[in-house]
Motif scaffolding. Structure first.
Motif, short mmCIF file in Angstrom:
data_model
loop_
_atom_site.label_atom_id
_atom_site.label_comp_id
_atom_site.label_asym_id
_atom_site.label_seq_id
_atom_site.Cartn_x
_atom_site.Cartn_y
_atom_site.Cartn_z
N PRO A 1 0.68 -1.20 0.05
CA PRO A 1 -0.07 0.10 -0.05
C PRO A 1 0.96 1.31 -0.04
CG PRO A 1 0.01 -1.00 2.12
CD PRO A 1 0.46 -2.14 1.25
N LEU A 2 2.24 1.17 0.30
CA LEU A 2 2.94 2.46 0.44
C LEU A 2 3.37 2.73 -0.94
CD1 LEU A 2 5.32 1.97 3.84
CD2 LEU A 2 3.27 2.98 3.52
N MET A 3 3.14 2.07 -1.97
CA MET A 3 3.63 2.34 -3.06
C MET A 3 2.52 3.16 -3.98
SD MET A 3 5.43 -1.07 -4.54
CE MET A 3 5.64 -0.45 -6.28
N HIS A 4 1.41 3.27 -3.28
CA HIS A 4 0.32 3.95 -3.71
C HIS A 4 -0.25 4.97 -2.65
CE1 HIS A 4 0.41 1.73 -7.27
NE2 HIS A 4 0.50 0.80 -6.80
N ALA A 5 0.48 5.88 -2.03
CA ALA A 5 0.29 6.74 -0.98
C ALA A 5 -1.15 7.38 -1.13
CB ALA A 5 1.25 7.86 -0.84
N ASP A 6 -1.46 7.87 -2.21
CA ASP A 6 -2.92 8.37 -2.27
C ASP A 6 -4.17 7.82 -2.05
OD1 ASP A 6 -2.06 6.96 -4.81
OD2 ASP A 6 -3.60 8.10 -5.79
N ILE A 7 -3.96 6.35 -2.07
CA ILE A 7 -4.89 5.61 -2.05
C ILE A 7 -4.85 4.95 -0.53
CG2 ILE A 7 -6.03 3.20 -2.46
CD1 ILE A 7 -5.55 3.90 -5.50
N SER A 8 -3.68 4.52 -0.04
CA SER A 8 -3.29 3.98 1.30
C SER A 8 -3.68 5.10 2.19
CB SER A 8 -1.79 3.58 1.48
OG SER A 8 -1.05 4.51 1.20
N SER A 9 -3.61 6.29 1.99
CA SER A 9 -3.43 7.24 2.78
C SER A 9 -5.27 7.46 3.15
CB SER A 9 -3.06 8.89 2.51
OG SER A 9 -3.61 9.19 1.37
N VAL B 1 4.19 -2.21 7.99
CA VAL B 1 3.25 -1.94 7.02
C VAL B 1 2.03 -2.63 7.02
CG1 VAL B 1 3.26 -1.98 4.27
CG2 VAL B 1 5.49 -1.51 5.75
N PRO B 2 1.09 -1.81 7.26
CA PRO B 2 -0.22 -2.60 7.29
C PRO B 2 -0.82 -3.36 5.92
CG PRO B 2 -0.51 -0.07 7.60
CD PRO B 2 0.71 -0.33 7.07
N LYS B 3 -1.30 -4.51 6.28
CA LYS B 3 -1.67 -5.43 5.15
C LYS B 3 -3.20 -5.40 5.38
CE LYS B 3 2.41 -8.37 4.79
NZ LYS B 3 3.21 -7.89 6.04
N ILE B 4 -3.77 -4.64 4.27
CA ILE B 4 -5.16 -4.78 4.45
C ILE B 4 -5.91 -5.82 3.61
CG2 ILE B 4 -7.13 -3.24 3.37
CD1 ILE B 4 -5.45 -1.89 5.51
N THR B 5 -6.73 -6.53 4.17
CA THR B 5 -7.57 -7.86 3.59
C THR B 5 -8.34 -7.30 2.56
OG1 THR B 5 -9.34 -7.72 5.21
CG2 THR B 5 -6.95 -9.01 5.73
N PHE B 6 -8.98 -8.19 1.72
CA PHE B 6 -10.02 -7.86 0.71
C PHE B 6 -10.95 -7.52 1.28
CE2 PHE B 6 -12.61 -9.38 -3.09
CZ PHE B 6 -12.37 -8.35 -3.74
N VAL C 1 -7.51 4.73 2.55
CA VAL C 1 -7.95 3.43 3.10
C VAL C 1 -7.45 3.16 4.34
CG1 VAL C 1 -8.57 1.21 2.50
CG2 VAL C 1 -8.55 2.92 0.58
N VAL C 2 -6.27 3.15 4.54
CA VAL C 2 -5.55 2.25 5.66
C VAL C 2 -5.92 3.10 6.79
CG1 VAL C 2 -3.31 1.86 6.59
CG2 VAL C 2 -3.77 1.65 4.23
N PRO C 3 -5.93 4.52 7.28
CA PRO C 3 -6.27 4.96 8.59
C PRO C 3 -7.82 4.65 8.86
CG PRO C 3 -5.11 6.70 7.29
CD PRO C 3 -5.44 5.87 6.19
#
Length: 383
Positions: free
Chosen positions: A215-223, A272-277, A225-227
């Motif tokens: 997810p860190l490779m796509h910061a715009d999306i991880s920022s 690094v958070p691993k978001i499940t499907f 979804v992840v939080p």
């Protein structure tokens, strides 16, 4: 008498020299003019990104090797395909009526708000609505080639530091950048194209590409979804960097504390958070009004209930549809849609595997979001 003869001989010699020089200059001028016109012709042809062998063929006998190889006139469109397009357009119209979408007028405000996804290509008069995860990148490559701005479709792979999105913004324009009058004119004169893909396939593609691997490779999306996932589904505050960069197989960045980090992109550290499907789908279902373009419904991006598209393409037949579109606009036969390694069987297997572990309650949340888009292509949202 002798003096007169010498004078006449001198005049004759000078006149002869002037004659020879004028022939030389005139001939050179003529040749220069011919070469200049030839160079201009080559420049015009190269501006349309036609391969050099086809340019030479056109100059030689007016025919291209591609014409002989294909055996097709570029005006010939398969009747079966035209019937299929009419069927698809009818499905879209019926879906809009079924879901009773509001009648909307094209105003300056509407164009400004909703026209950013419609790319305008004026050379061959195409308006293409970009839908991420539906062959969008390859279509950008094709539009740039048609416009003559690139000679090499490798731009899509970020070679030479280029990305298709950046180049499109630089060389093409979107509908929202035009005045209302020009936008309406182009919507009437240009061939309007959009693509549909099964919503569940597209959601899975977005997850695998943007969140599953790193997810860190796509910061715009991880920022985005992840939080939310960490806080609402796991009850913890996420530890995310404030800046991330990539280079030479490494991912580097800085935390809010000022601490720096760096690690190989294929060896993710435990923090690094691993978001499940399932978590991703839950996020989509819980935030229907804040959907990223990579999984927002095509209806929200292209508005086919407002704009009547001439061609509705399907992701499963993307190359066939694109190459027939090229014939519709009478593009030079050398132009072909970039090859896509699409395997419907593999995609189907992946869909079944990923969705088999998703709870029914999560699926019930996302179904209403994509119901209209599914109806537009008669897609079933059952797993």
């Amino acid at each position: 008498m002798k003096w007169v003869c010498r004078t006449m001989l001198g005049f004759l010699l000078v006149a002869f020299c002037i004659f020879v020089i004028s022939l030389h200059v005139g001939g050179r001028s003529t040749r220069d003019t011919i070469h200049l016109k030839l160079d201009e012709k080559v420049d015009q042809l190269e501006a349309t990104t036609i391969p050099i062998q086809d340019i030479m063929a056109m100059m030689g006998n007016g025919h291209s090797e591609n014409d002989q190889e294909s055996g097709l006139d570029d005006d010939v469109i398969p009747k079966e395909w035209l019937k299929e397009i009419q069927r698809r357009k009818k499905l879209v119209s019926e879906a809009c009526q079924k879901y009773k979408t509001e009648k909307t007028s094209l105003t300056k405000a509407w164009i400004k708000e909703n026209g950013s996804h419609l790319i305008v290509e004026d050379q061959y008069k195409i308006i293409y609505c970009r839908v991420p995860k539906s062959g969008n990148t390859n279509w950008k490559r094709l539009l740039l080639a048609l416009s003559g701005f690139i000679n090499d479709t490798s731009v899509a792979h970020r070679k030479n530091g280029l990305s298709p999105s950046g180049v499109v913004k630089e060389y093409l324009h979107t509908l929202d950048t035009l005045s209302l009058l020009k936008a309406k004119q182009k919507l009437r004169s240009h061939l309007k194209v959009m693509y549909l893909r099964h919503p569940l396939e597209r959601l899975l593609s977005a997850y695998r590409n943007k969140l599953e691997r790193n997810p860190l490779m796509h910061a715009d999306i991880s920022s985005q979804v992840v939080p939310y996932v960490m806080k609402h589904y796991r009850g913890v505050e996420p530890i995310l960097p404030v800046s991330v960069s990539q280079g030479r197989g490494q991912i580097s960045g800085v935390f809010s504390s000022g601490e720096e980090f760096s690690f190989p992109k294929d060896e993710l550290p435990s923090w690094v958070p691993k978001i499940t499907f399932e978590e991703f789908l839950r996020y989509v279902g819980d935030n229907p009004n804040f959907l990223n373009g990579h999984w927002a419904p095509p209806n929200d991006l292209c508005h086919p209930c407002v704009i009547q598209y001439d061609v509705i393409g399907y992701f499963g037949t993307i190359s066939e549809d694109a190459n027939n579109i090229l014939k519709l606009v009478h593009a030079y036969p050398a132009f072909k849609f970039p090859n896509m390694f699409f395997n419907p069987e593999t995609t189907s297997n992946l869909v079944n595997r990923y969705y088999s572990s998703v709870s029914k309650s999560t699926l019930q949340k996302i179904r209403p979001i994509y119901a209209l888009d599914a109806a537009m292509s008669a897609s079933k949202l059952r797993i």
